[in-house]
Design an enzyme around this catalytic site. Structure first.
Site, short mmCIF file in Angstrom:
data_model
loop_
_atom_site.label_atom_id
_atom_site.label_comp_id
_atom_site.label_asym_id
_atom_site.label_seq_id
_atom_site.Cartn_x
_atom_site.Cartn_y
_atom_site.Cartn_z
N HIS A 1 0.82 -1.21 0.00
CA HIS A 1 0.00 0.00 0.00
C HIS A 1 0.86 1.26 0.00
O HIS A 1 2.07 1.22 0.23
CB HIS A 1 -0.93 0.00 1.21
CG HIS A 1 -0.21 -0.03 2.54
ND1 HIS A 1 0.21 1.10 3.19
CD2 HIS A 1 0.18 -1.08 3.32
CE1 HIS A 1 0.80 0.78 4.32
NE2 HIS A 1 0.81 -0.54 4.43
N CYS B 1 1.81 -2.84 6.63
CA CYS B 1 2.41 -4.01 5.99
C CYS B 1 3.62 -3.56 5.17
O CYS B 1 4.64 -3.18 5.72
CB CYS B 1 1.38 -4.73 5.12
SG CYS B 1 0.14 -5.65 6.06
#
Length: 233
Positions: free
Chosen positions: A182, A198
């Protein structure tokens, strides 16, 4: 028998010798000008790589490129892994993400690795992609940080959203791994191990990657065994 130079030949030779340094100087100056022009073009391209982006209702702010280590800039490099073209490789230990290209090349970008980025590794598939995604903090995160309770049903898209401008959702065997690639507004964390999230890219790089990677693309995540979750708590 060696014939002596006549006067005309002698004068022509002298003129040629005198002109040689001038021609060399002109050649040197021309080369320097070309190098300077090339440098200016490269500097302009570097600035544009992370210039402000108008993206729908949001404007992604410019990033000062000189504040990010140049190795983490988006660039084409020799492919170090040999995966099939179209495969994403997350090199967690070295903080790079690669998109495998043709002819033994790869597009490389720098990444930051959040706590959840150390919890999973292996081969999987990009099942979904989202523009300006909603972020919902896990319940255990809300328990640690009670002020996140207001986002228990999801934080709306925007420049402050932890998932940034785009998100790629990773599935394995048809099941969500909860692993994400992301964007992030916190560009200064690229190249680091962060406390949350993440695999984060700059918003600029995730916008670029989003257009290159279709749903169904394979992804390989290489683990970093140097870190434990306890060290990132």
């Amino acid at each position: 028998m060696i014939k002596p130079f006549n006067r005309r030949q002698f004068l022509m030779l002298g003129a040629s010798a005198a002109a040689a340094p001038l021609l060399a100087a002109c050649g040197t100056a021309g080369t320097a000008q070309l190098r300077a022009a090339s440098f200016r073009e490269q500097a302009r391209a570097d600035l544009m790589r992370y210039a402000a982006i108008e993206d729908g209702e949001f404007t992604i702010p410019a990033i000062p490129g000189n504040r990010i280590d140049r190795q983490f800039w988006r660039q084409v490099v020799d492919d170090p892994f040999g995966e099939l073209p179209g495969t994403l490789v997350v090199d967690t230990p070295n903080r790079f993400l690669y998109l495998t290209l043709q002819d033994k090349q790869a597009l490389r970008v720098g990444i930051g690795v959040g706590k959840q980025g150390f919890t999973w590794s292996g081969r999987a598939t990009i099942q979904m992609k989202r523009r300006w995604p909603t972020w919902t903090p896990p319940r255990e995160m809300i328990e640690r940080v009670p002020e996140l309770e207001k986002w228990a049903k999801g934080q709306p898209p925007g420049l402050e959203n932890p998932l940034g401008a785009r998100a790629l959702y990773i599935y394995q065997g048809g099941r969500d791994t909860l692993y994400r690639v992301h964007g992030s507004p916190e560009w200064w964390t690229i190249g680091t191990a962060a406390s949350s999230g993440c695999i984060r890219l700059t918003n600029h790089d995730i916008v670029d990657l989003f257009e290159r990677v279709p749903n169904g693309s394979p992804i390989l995540v290489i683990p970093d065994n140097r870190f434990s979750l306890d060290t990132l708590a």
